[in-house]
Design a protein around this motif. Structure first.
Motif, PDB file in Angstrom:
ATOM      1  N   TRP A   5      14.945  -5.375 -19.498  1.00 19.16           N
ATOM      2  CA  TRP A   5      13.959  -4.444 -18.967  1.00 19.16           C
ATOM      3  C   TRP A   5      14.374  -3.038 -19.358  1.00 19.16           C
ATOM      4  O   TRP A   5      15.512  -2.634 -19.119  1.00 19.16           O
ATOM      5  N   VAL A   6      13.448  -2.286 -19.958  1.00 18.32           N
ATOM      6  CA  VAL A   6      13.732  -0.931 -20.424  1.00 18.32           C
ATOM      7  C   VAL A   6      12.808   0.038 -19.703  1.00 18.32           C
ATOM      8  O   VAL A   6      11.589  -0.150 -19.686  1.00 18.32           O
ATOM      9  N   GLY A  17      17.067   3.805 -18.961  1.00 19.58           N
ATOM     10  CA  GLY A  17      17.899   2.719 -18.472  1.00 19.58           C
ATOM     11  C   GLY A  17      17.477   1.380 -19.035  1.00 19.58           C
ATOM     12  O   GLY A  17      16.317   1.177 -19.382  1.00 19.58           O
ATOM     13  N   VAL A  18      18.449   0.475 -19.128  1.00 17.05           N
ATOM     14  CA  VAL A  18      18.209  -0.887 -19.618  1.00 17.05           C
ATOM     15  C   VAL A  18      18.858  -1.836 -18.624  1.00 17.05           C
ATOM     16  O   VAL A  18      20.019  -1.656 -18.241  1.00 17.05           O
ATOM     17  N   SER A  27      15.100  -1.378  -8.223  1.00 16.61           N
ATOM     18  CA  SER A  27      15.948  -0.730  -7.226  1.00 16.61           C
ATOM     19  C   SER A  27      16.357   0.658  -7.714  1.00 16.61           C
ATOM     20  O   SER A  27      16.304   1.643  -6.960  1.00 16.61           O
ATOM     21  N   TRP A  28      16.757   0.752  -8.969  1.00 17.30           N
ATOM     22  CA  TRP A  28      17.165   2.022  -9.569  1.00 17.30           C
ATOM     23  C   TRP A  28      15.989   2.998  -9.640  1.00 17.30           C
ATOM     24  O   TRP A  28      16.139   4.189  -9.330  1.00 17.30           O
ATOM     25  N   ILE A  29      14.833   2.500 -10.032  1.00 14.89           N
ATOM     26  CA  ILE A  29      13.628   3.336 -10.115  1.00 14.89           C
ATOM     27  C   ILE A  29      13.270   3.891  -8.740  1.00 14.89           C
ATOM     28  O   ILE A  29      13.000   5.085  -8.582  1.00 14.89           O
ATOM     29  N   THR A  39       9.365  -1.932 -19.113  1.00 11.06           N
ATOM     30  CA  THR A  39       8.834  -2.925 -20.048  1.00 11.06           C
ATOM     31  C   THR A  39       9.883  -3.969 -20.377  1.00 11.06           C
ATOM     32  O   THR A  39      11.052  -3.647 -20.575  1.00 11.06           O
ATOM     33  N   ASN A  40       9.450  -5.213 -20.469  1.00 12.79           N
ATOM     34  CA  ASN A  40      10.321  -6.323 -20.835  1.00 12.79           C
ATOM     35  C   ASN A  40      10.348  -6.448 -22.362  1.00 12.79           C
ATOM     36  O   ASN A  40       9.295  -6.591 -22.993  1.00 12.79           O
TER      37      ASN A  40
END
Length: 93
Positions: A5-6, A17-18, A27-29, A39-40
Motif C-alpha cells: 500500500w502506497v 509511506g509504503v 492507522s498512520w493516515i 493505492t495497492n
C-alpha cells in the motif's frame, strides 16, 4: 506478500509511506490527519504489466502495442482498477 500500500499526499511528487497491510497504513493516515490517496501496488511487477496481464486497462488493442514501447507511458502508468482509497484529514472519504 504480493502487494504493498502506497500513500500519496495530494499534489505530491513523492510517496509519503509504503505499508505491508491496509490496517497499518490507515492507522498512520488517521494518526497524522492526512489527505491523499492510498493505492495497492503489485510487488515485483510494473503497474502497466500487471494491468495488461489482468485485463485491468481500457486501452484499445491497436494502441496497446504502441503504448507498450513508450517508456514515459509505462513508467507513469496507473489504473483506476488498482484498489485505492481517498482520505480527507485522516478519514476515508
Amino acid at each position: 506478500m504480493k502487494s504493498v500500500w502506497v500513500f500519496n499526499k495530494n499534489n505530491a511528487d513523492f510517496s509519503g509511506g509504503v505499508f505491508s497491510e491496509l490496517e497499518l497504513a490507515e492507522s498512520w493516515i488517521k494518526e497524522n490527519s492526512l489527505t491523499g490517496v492510498l493505492t495497492n501496488y503489485p510487488l515485483d511487477q510494473g503497474v502497466f504489466d500487471w494491468a495488461v496481464e489482468n485485463d485491468m486497462h481500457n486501452i484499445k488493442p491497436e494502441k496497446l502495442a504502441e503504448k507498450s514501447k513508450q517508456p514515459n507511458f509505462i513508467g507513469g502508468f496507473t489504473t483506476a482498477s488498482q484498489e485505492h482509497y481517498h482520505y480527507q484529514d485522516g478519514a476515508r472519504s
